[in-house]
Design an enzyme around this catalytic site. Sequence first.
Site, PDB file in Angstrom:
ATOM      1  N   TYR A   1      -2.432   0.268  10.886  1.00 17.38           N
ATOM      2  CA  TYR A   1      -2.075  -0.297   9.541  1.00 17.38           C
ATOM      3  C   TYR A   1      -0.766  -0.007   8.530  1.00 17.38           C
ATOM      4  O   TYR A   1      -0.049  -0.253   8.486  1.00 17.38           O
ATOM      5  CB  TYR A   1      -3.529   0.811   8.711  1.00 17.38           C
ATOM      6  CG  TYR A   1      -3.541   0.176   6.943  1.00 17.38           C
ATOM      7  CD1 TYR A   1      -3.851  -1.835   6.971  1.00 17.38           C
ATOM      8  CD2 TYR A   1      -3.206   0.572   6.179  1.00 17.38           C
ATOM      9  CE1 TYR A   1      -4.055  -1.786   5.869  1.00 17.38           C
ATOM     10  CE2 TYR A   1      -3.919   0.793   4.811  1.00 17.38           C
ATOM     11  CZ  TYR A   1      -3.615  -0.924   4.606  1.00 17.38           C
ATOM     12  OH  TYR A   1      -3.242  -1.032   3.639  1.00 17.38           O
TER      13      TYR A   1
ATOM     14  N   SER B   1       1.053  -1.408   0.298  1.00 16.96           N
ATOM     15  CA  SER B   1      -0.126   0.366  -0.167  1.00 16.96           C
ATOM     16  C   SER B   1       1.234   1.159   0.174  1.00 16.96           C
ATOM     17  O   SER B   1       1.832   1.322   0.436  1.00 16.96           O
ATOM     18  CB  SER B   1      -0.285  -0.474   1.501  1.00 16.96           C
ATOM     19  OG  SER B   1      -1.362   1.002   1.667  1.00 16.96           O
TER      20      SER B   1
END
Length: 261
Positions: A159, A146
């Site tokens: 995250y 990501s």
Amino acid sequence: MSSPVAPSPSRVPFPGTGRVAVVTGASSGIGAATAERLAAEGFEVVLAARRLDRLTALAERIGGRAVELDVTDPASVAALAASLDRVDVLVNNAGGAFDANPVAEADLNSWERSYDVNVLGPVRVTKALLPALTASGAGDLVFVGSTAGLVSYEGGASYTAAKHGVHTLAETLRLELVYDPVRVIEIAPGMVRTDEFSLNRTGSQEKADAVYRGVREPLVAEDVADVISWAVTRPHHVNVDLLVVRPRAQAAQHKVAREDG
């Protein structure tokens, strides 16, 4: 470090030659789209995830094979590895975000879950399937990371910290496997609208919808699947180390064009 191997005198044909691709987290979102795209490209696809009912329906539609897998369970990962005679491509896609809290309000259970799913899960699966990837003579080890693994931002550090872990995992493996016939590829998507990611992170459909409100054409799962397919179908001497893919409306993590201002 692995010992050097002589380069292959010939190219391995791509695709449609019985090459086997394992996709984790294949029951929805990017994983499901990737499984479907690789099947269309001629790969024999093994779809792996926890929700076997969803997997089975998709596997039947694309001509793949469904295998129940929990990447946080070592026994489940071992069973997956034992069921496979050949692996040419592994797409480590299983992952997720589970909160959007500032560090001062950190839920440590959420942090542990995020690290277990996003980092330890890929480590478990990679360790189990790496011998088969190496034996293939032209293996592809793909990590779906990501942009959160490249740039930090407020909220949800559980995250971003985990995805930074995925990024360094890919970098380290590329160094460690340089003498082996295995490419290490990291795909780092930015804003991707799927049915579950933001919903799981925020806990409500209203909050999930707000993430994308006013954004013209955020990426969808099929866009990322297209990029993954392209990367693993390059000639095997071409290594796509890191590919960042965002919607045009997202110039950076903190800079997104929204039509409603």
